[in-house]
Write an enzyme that holds these catalytic residues in place. Sequence first.
Site, mmCIF file in Angstrom:
data_model
loop_
_atom_site.group_PDB
_atom_site.id
_atom_site.type_symbol
_atom_site.label_atom_id
_atom_site.label_comp_id
_atom_site.label_asym_id
_atom_site.label_seq_id
_atom_site.Cartn_x
_atom_site.Cartn_y
_atom_site.Cartn_z
ATOM 1 N N ARG A 278 5.078 8.296 21.643
ATOM 2 C CA ARG A 278 5.009 6.985 22.302
ATOM 3 C C ARG A 278 6.089 6.060 21.768
ATOM 4 O O ARG A 278 6.315 6.024 20.551
ATOM 5 C CB ARG A 278 3.629 6.334 22.063
ATOM 6 C CG ARG A 278 2.560 7.050 22.833
ATOM 7 C CD ARG A 278 1.212 6.382 22.766
ATOM 8 N NE ARG A 278 0.341 7.114 23.667
ATOM 9 C CZ ARG A 278 -0.954 7.339 23.473
ATOM 10 N NH1 ARG A 278 -1.542 6.853 22.400
ATOM 11 N NH2 ARG A 278 -1.659 8.015 24.344
ATOM 12 N N SER B 53 -3.462 4.856 24.442
ATOM 13 C CA SER B 53 -4.479 5.282 23.477
ATOM 14 C C SER B 53 -5.905 5.181 24.022
ATOM 15 O O SER B 53 -6.176 4.495 25.003
ATOM 16 C CB SER B 53 -4.336 4.413 22.222
ATOM 17 O OG SER B 53 -5.521 3.733 21.937
ATOM 18 N N HIS C 181 -5.205 7.979 10.147
ATOM 19 C CA HIS C 181 -4.497 6.814 10.697
ATOM 20 C C HIS C 181 -4.358 5.684 9.669
ATOM 21 O O HIS C 181 -3.262 5.241 9.376
ATOM 22 C CB HIS C 181 -5.241 6.261 11.920
ATOM 23 C CG HIS C 181 -5.041 7.034 13.178
ATOM 24 N ND1 HIS C 181 -5.454 8.331 13.334
ATOM 25 C CD2 HIS C 181 -4.474 6.685 14.356
ATOM 26 C CE1 HIS C 181 -5.152 8.741 14.555
ATOM 27 N NE2 HIS C 181 -4.550 7.760 15.195
ATOM 28 N N ASP D 213 -9.565 10.206 20.464
ATOM 29 C CA ASP D 213 -8.133 9.978 20.333
ATOM 30 C C ASP D 213 -7.474 10.574 21.570
ATOM 31 O O ASP D 213 -7.825 11.679 21.997
ATOM 32 C CB ASP D 213 -7.583 10.650 19.071
ATOM 33 C CG ASP D 213 -6.174 10.174 18.798
ATOM 34 O OD1 ASP D 213 -5.995 9.278 17.953
ATOM 35 O OD2 ASP D 213 -5.241 10.680 19.471
ATOM 36 N N ARG E 54 -8.340 3.891 22.318
ATOM 37 C CA ARG E 54 -9.070 2.910 21.502
ATOM 38 C C ARG E 54 -10.008 2.051 22.355
ATOM 39 O O ARG E 54 -9.576 1.300 23.223
ATOM 40 C CB ARG E 54 -8.094 2.041 20.697
ATOM 41 C CG ARG E 54 -7.152 1.204 21.513
ATOM 42 C CD ARG E 54 -6.045 0.600 20.648
ATOM 43 N NE ARG E 54 -5.092 1.622 20.229
ATOM 44 C CZ ARG E 54 -3.795 1.421 20.008
ATOM 45 N NH1 ARG E 54 -3.291 0.211 20.149
ATOM 46 N NH2 ARG E 54 -2.985 2.400 19.633
HETATM 47 C C1 MIC Z 1 -2.402 6.298 19.262
HETATM 48 O O1 MIC Z 1 -1.610 7.239 19.197
HETATM 49 O O2 MIC Z 1 -2.186 5.284 19.951
HETATM 50 C C2 MIC Z 1 -3.703 6.395 18.489
HETATM 51 C C3 MIC Z 1 -3.626 5.399 17.399
HETATM 52 O O3 MIC Z 1 -3.832 7.664 17.929
HETATM 53 C C4 MIC Z 1 -4.848 6.123 19.462
HETATM 54 C C5 MIC Z 1 -6.161 5.983 18.834
HETATM 55 C C6 MIC Z 1 -6.395 4.647 18.210
HETATM 56 O O4 MIC Z 1 -5.954 3.625 18.725
HETATM 57 O O5 MIC Z 1 -7.065 4.620 17.168
HETATM 58 C C7 MIC Z 1 -4.975 7.167 20.583
HETATM 59 O O6 MIC Z 1 -4.006 7.781 20.945
HETATM 60 O O7 MIC Z 1 -6.061 7.304 21.172
HETATM 61 FE FE1 SF4 Z 2 -1.609 9.717 15.099
HETATM 62 FE FE2 SF4 Z 2 -1.837 8.867 17.625
HETATM 63 FE FE3 SF4 Z 2 0.559 9.099 16.458
HETATM 64 FE FE4 SF4 Z 2 -0.789 11.260 17.049
HETATM 65 S S1 SF4 Z 2 0.013 9.766 18.486
HETATM 66 S S2 SF4 Z 2 0.290 10.877 15.147
HETATM 67 S S3 SF4 Z 2 -2.883 10.632 16.675
HETATM 68 S S4 SF4 Z 2 -1.066 7.693 15.881
#
Ligand code: MIC
Ligand code: SF4
Length: 664
Positions: A384, A538, A70, A124, A540
């Site tokens: 997303r 996410s 990331h 994640d 997080r």
């Molecule tokens: C995301 O796709 O939003 C992330 C970044 O992968 C997050 C994890 C994070 O916020 O570090 C997730 O999907 O859990």
């Molecule tokens: Fe990385 Fe999250 Fe995006 Fe997947 S959805 S590529 S884990 S930031």
Amino acid sequence: MSAPVQRLNLVQKIIQAHLISGNPVAGEEVGIRIDQTLTQDATGTMSYLQFEAMGIDRVKTKLSVSYVDHNMLQTGFENADDHRYLQTVAAKHGVHFSRPGNGICHQVHLERFAIPGQTLLGSDSHTPTCGGLGELSIGAGGLDVAVAMGGGPFYMTMPKVLRVELKGKLQPWVTAKDIILEVLRKLTVKGGVGRILEYTGQGVKSLSATARATITNMGAELGATTSVFPSDENTREYMKAQGRGKDWAPLSADAGATYDEELIIDLNKLEPLVAQPHSPDNVIEVSKLKTIDVQQVCVGSCTNSSYSDLMMVARMLKGKHVHPNVSMTVTPGSKQVFQMIANNGALADIIASGARIIESACGPCIGMGQAPSSGAVSVRSFNRNFEGRSGTRDAKVYLASPETCVACALTGKITDPSTLGKAPKIDVPDKFVWDDDGIIAPAKDPKKVEVLRGPNIKPLPINQPLAETVEGQVLLKVVDNITTDHIMPAGSKVLPLRSNIPAISEFVFNIIDPTFPKRAKEAGGGFVVGGDNYGQGSSREHAALAPMYLGLKAVLVKSFARIHRANLINFGILPLTFVQATDYENIAQGDKLEIPDLKQVIKVDHPFPVKNLTNGKSIQVVHGLTSRQQEIIVAGGLLNWTKQQGTSTTKSTAPKGKTVKNKK
Ligand code: MIC
Ligand code: SF4
């Protein structure tokens, strides 16, 4: 009389085989044994700091892997310092370390580690990707993953099992991405909450392992606990091609197994689909969109960056040029994919088309570079498209298959790929390329490893035990489907602060109201009020931890997303839901609320009143906490509770290791 034969679905089989506590009946709390864990760098530093605080020497799982994918832009020392911490802490505690450049955690885990029938817990939300191989793979907060690394069970409310029957076969140009977009259109971003999706039916056979992984990956956008496919011949072929044939085992539901719910998708009828801004469930046929000019196209992310995806991109781009008004980026999901398309010349075709190649990582998906221009339309093969997530507040992000993405890149407009003629056929080799030199095994002698911490790594803040009465101001009132990207934004500016809660807390709710952190501190904390599906997206835990640091005491909403609710509990923030959703209207931002006798009302799962001191109304809420969770809230969070239990030798002192000085 012999006992009736139990016919189990796939989910029940895996859960039964891993059950540690509870009764696996939908709605009851179960504790399951976790075989494998994964972390990524943006959530991983916290998770390993928490693991270190537990005082356990070596992880107790069958396999734990720490990925760096990331926080890849190194515009200051912070990310590089965190990578170094992650590498040394992994070596010391028995964790495999996947180096920066080795690829996106979910893609690499699918290639090299996922095992049908095992359980995987990952910090994640897209951990369910490995459900494509029949592994029960669940996303969770970093603290839950730390507990699992220490050998503790993972607790969850047993979900309902939703059978998704795939009928028929996909038409040319229609892909796995279109299947999951159709499921999202039907179920919406909250339709999967409290559910696991189990895919069955004839259509399953026609989907490769990586196509299945695209579907289970984006099941996260439904709010589902996870999604899973059976392990069959396609699974075996993929694992054999990865040199992991010995890890394969067949796995399917018993004939006549029962399910809580059912959804049927007729693959014959699907067309290329696209999710419009700003939600993955805002889905429409590409062919129904009027002319929309496109300024950016991005292919990659953990949803669509497999070898087959990249080969399709290369075949479609071969001998052609990206439209002059479009900036196109291509990100191979792993070093393996990158190396293979380089070896067979496909990469040269992509480069020749004018596309920009990015290292194997999350990149633009999490706003780590490649923010679109102001107001731009960006079509992405990602999962997303929340407002602002791309790094540009007013960008309009559409989600589609890699095929649709390339069609848009070539024409400069949102374009249905089926208008481009015959679809190229992609052959998948029966042997992939791997050397695993991107994965560093843990140290044989941990004593020799010194854990290196950069100055950006600040101690973990700990909450206070629950007070008898909680009172304060409603600091913010928000609408339905608030994401963790709203609560705790990501992007290249904020992500490097993931190991520094005081610094990252300055960005809490930045997209909605940048004055939130200041107001929260001035008011000495308070409440947030929200609508349905609060905290979707996410995993997080920073979306709980940073508001906790600012003094957030309770969140009152119509309903929660699963992982965020669990994270609030882990950090001692009360998650409350309205008994009557209409009571949402009886609270305004700025109102003063009071919850008296908390230590009593917390002990039973019954409605209790929240007093609105501003308008004199009394509002009934429930907490829905299990007795274990009640104790955690009373203790002020999971770390305090674990200490009280004495179940671990939680250290009160800072973990050993070297803090590397930095002059900045
Ligand atoms: C995301 O796709 O939003 C992330 C970044 O992968 C997050 C994890 C994070 O916020 O570090 C997730 O999907 O859990
Ligand atoms: Fe990385 Fe999250 Fe995006 Fe997947 S959805 S590529 S884990 S930031």
